[in-house]
Design an enzyme around this catalytic site. Structure first.
Site, PDB file in Angstrom:
ATOM      1  N   LYS A 111      26.277  -2.942 -67.105  1.00  0.00           N
ATOM      2  CA  LYS A 111      25.076  -3.791 -67.009  1.00  0.00           C
ATOM      3  C   LYS A 111      24.080  -3.140 -66.049  1.00  0.00           C
ATOM      4  O   LYS A 111      24.474  -2.645 -64.993  1.00  0.00           O
ATOM      5  CB  LYS A 111      25.477  -5.178 -66.503  1.00  0.00           C
ATOM      6  CG  LYS A 111      24.332  -6.176 -66.442  1.00  0.00           C
ATOM      7  CD  LYS A 111      24.823  -7.536 -65.934  1.00  0.00           C
ATOM      8  CE  LYS A 111      23.736  -8.581 -65.934  1.00  0.00           C
ATOM      9  NZ  LYS A 111      24.208  -9.877 -65.406  1.00  0.00           N
ATOM     10  N   SER A 117      23.395 -13.809 -68.360  1.00  0.00           N
ATOM     11  CA  SER A 117      22.444 -12.715 -68.366  1.00  0.00           C
ATOM     12  C   SER A 117      23.030 -11.383 -68.821  1.00  0.00           C
ATOM     13  O   SER A 117      22.283 -10.465 -69.143  1.00  0.00           O
ATOM     14  CB  SER A 117      21.861 -12.540 -66.966  1.00  0.00           C
ATOM     15  OG  SER A 117      22.896 -12.191 -66.060  1.00  0.00           O
ATOM     16  N   SER A 159      27.208 -15.637 -66.030  1.00  0.00           N
ATOM     17  CA  SER A 159      26.657 -14.530 -66.820  1.00  0.00           C
ATOM     18  C   SER A 159      27.652 -13.562 -67.409  1.00  0.00           C
ATOM     19  O   SER A 159      27.263 -12.688 -68.183  1.00  0.00           O
ATOM     20  CB  SER A 159      25.651 -13.745 -65.995  1.00  0.00           C
ATOM     21  OG  SER A 159      24.429 -14.432 -65.966  1.00  0.00           O
TER      22      SER A 159
HETATM   23  N1  GLN Z   1      22.344 -18.648 -66.297  1.00  0.00           N
HETATM   24  C1  GLN Z   1      22.469 -18.658 -64.873  1.00  0.00           C
HETATM   25  C2  GLN Z   1      21.138 -18.394 -64.235  1.00  0.00           C
HETATM   26  O1  GLN Z   1      20.211 -18.258 -64.952  1.00  0.00           O
HETATM   27  C3  GLN Z   1      23.488 -17.656 -64.432  1.00  0.00           C
HETATM   28  C4  GLN Z   1      22.987 -16.269 -64.344  1.00  0.00           C
HETATM   29  C5  GLN Z   1      24.020 -15.325 -63.847  1.00  0.00           C
HETATM   30  O2  GLN Z   1      25.203 -15.628 -63.783  1.00  0.00           O
HETATM   31  N2  GLN Z   1      23.573 -14.151 -63.436  1.00  0.00           N
HETATM   32  O3  GLN Z   1      21.005 -18.311 -63.043  1.00  0.00           O
END
Ligand code: GLN
Length: 481
Positions: A83, A158, A182
């Site tokens: 990532k 994400s 994420s």
């Molecule tokens: N969807 C969550 C957010 O938008 C988690 C994102 C993540 O785990 N990086 O913050």
């Protein structure tokens, strides 16, 4: 070896075996994966940068070892991808943001160093929501990612690129980061395995910070065993991250085979309430039934503060983000807005032009939550809720060994469906943010499909630093599926 159907069947073990038995070479394999990426990725969008030079140099090292008959390391020649929130020396790292569009880091993330030391071949960097803020990868400043299982749908986020690359057979395993879900949510949407370890289990050195007390690095793979293998490789104390824990790392792979009979699986009704899609509920309940058939004892537990997790998460996460993202000022990293006349104009225009709308929203929310007069009402209160949530898990884990739940309330939604409704996007994180606030490990693994053939994820939570039990239960469930 031809690219195509069989490339998608590779596992970590089969790659290593094929190289050890000289049926292929790491270099040929890397070439095959790049061919596949060039064929498939234009329609998926999982990759932001390919690191061919680095990959082929590493593959050549593995091939030399194999040719010399030397013992091969556990991930020898395994094509992986990272990532784009983990820094890679000499390989552009963007965090999905325009503000880091041309940023080439001078050092490597510890997790990446450890993967390469174990023989893995890093093919490239994977698309994600900007600074990992989002649940659909639509917040990438570059392009969205399409779910390989249904290209009209999001892969989740994400770490959408990390999940999609594994699901589409463009990498055998990948790394993602999980601040509020994420890793687990995109794993669930794409039908692969994703593991968020305990906070402190994997070094965050070289992870571009979103919310430092919630950020975790973890693996994606097609099977639980491969996730266990990657975790074993990246886990453990790192002097470069003072929050990485000095706790022994078990041999997760060996532990997988231990029996699960008699283990207690908790089920919390707070994870089966309103808003849970009926097909997801049915699939998860059927999975819990399977665990009972395997000899686990299903025990009701309560996690009573779950309903406060979303507001607490979105205060703590945005507060930390507003502070972490202050460093992007046009002076030290990446993008700088041209033609500014004063320093403050340069800051303003750099941040205005460099950050996307969701990142700006979060910086504003977090700055507000931390500001004098509001700090006690928001940030302090959220921290108190965080303690209550942690205690909920502590209490539950006095009674049970793991807790089973859905990963997400619904299967993958359509691209564009929620982009204009950030609140709806936030609310869908309900089942995942709790593990980040409490720091407990969580895994998502496939447990069926809905009537449209969209994957559904079963989530398991474990005690702090007890990924071994989590993986063991997940592995025995996976074998029945
Ligand atoms: N969807 C969550 C957010 O938008 C988690 C994102 C993540 O785990 N990086 O913050």
């Amino acid at each position: 070896m031809a690219a195509g159907a069989e490339i998608t069947n590779f596992t970590i073990d089969s790659v290593r075996r094929a190289i050890a038995e000289r049926q292929t070479t790491a270099s040929a394999l890397a070439q095959d994966f790049y061919t596949r990426i060039r064929q498939e990725d234009p329609e998926i969008g999982a990759f932001l940068t390919l690191s061919e030079e680095r990959a082929f140099a590493q593959a050549a090292r593995i091939d030399q070892m194999a040719a010399a008959g030397a013992p091969l390391p556990p991930l020898a020649g395994v094509p992986v991808a990272i990532k784009d929130v983990m820094v890679t020396r000499g390989v552009r790292t963007t965090a999905g943001s325009k503000i880091l569009e041309n940023f080439v880091p001078p050092y490597d993330c510890t997790a990446v160093v450890r993967l390469e030391a174990a023989g893995a071949v890093v093919l490239g960097k994977l698309n994600c929501d900007e600074f990992a803020m989002g649940s659909s990868t639509e917040n990438s400043a570059y392009h969205p990612v399409h779910n390989p299982r249904d290209k009209s749908r999001v892969p989740g986020g994400s770490s959408g690129g990390s999940a999609a690359a594994v699901a589409a057979g463009m990498a055998v395993a990948t790394l993602g980061s999980d601040t509020g879900g994420s890793i687990r949510q995109p794993a669930s949407f794409c039908g692969v395995v994703g593991l968020k370890p305990t906070y402190g289990r994997v070094s965050r050195y070289g992870l571009i910070a979103f919310a430092s007390s919630l950020d975790h690095i973890g693996p994606f793979a097609k099977t639980v065993k491969e996730a266990a293998l990657v975790l074993r490789t990246i886990a453990g104390r790192d002097p470069m991250d003072s929050t990485s824990a000095d706790v022994p790392v078990p041999d997760y792979v060996a532990e997988l085979e231990k029996p699960v009979q008699g283990l207690k699986v908790g089920v919390a009704r707070e994870y089966f309430g309103d808003g849970l899609d009926p097909e997801v509920r049915a699939a998860v309940e059927a999975a819990i039934q399977k665990l009972a058939e395997l000899g686990c004892e299903v025990v009701p537990v309560s996690l009573p503060h779950t309903e406060y997790a979303i507001p607490a998460y979105y205060i703590v996460a945005t507060a930390e983000a507003s502070s972490n993202l202050a460093r992007y000022d046009g002076v030290r990293y990446g993008f700088r807005a041209p033609k500014s006349r004063t320093l403050s104009e340069m800051y303003r225009r750099t941040r205005d032009g460099g950050f996307g709308i969701e990142v700006k929203r979060r910086i504003m929310l977090g700055t507000y939550a931390l500001s004098a007069g509001y700090y006690d009402a928001y940030y302090l209160k959220a921290q108190k809720v965080r303690t209550l949530l942690t205690r909920d898990f502590d209490e539950a884990f006095k009674k049970v060994d793991v807790i089973a739940a859905p990963t997400c309330p619904t299967p993958a939604f359509r691209l564009g469906e929620k982009v204009n409704d950030p609140l709806a996007m936030y609310l869908a994180d309900i089942y995942t943010v709790t593990a980040n606030l409490a720091g407990v490990p969580g895994i998502s693994l496939p447990c069926g499909e809905n009537h449209e053939k969209l994957p559904i994820g079963l989530q398991l939570f474990g005690r702090h630093f007890d990924e071994a039990t989590l993986l063991r239960v997940a592995h025995s469930y996976e074998r029945t599926a």
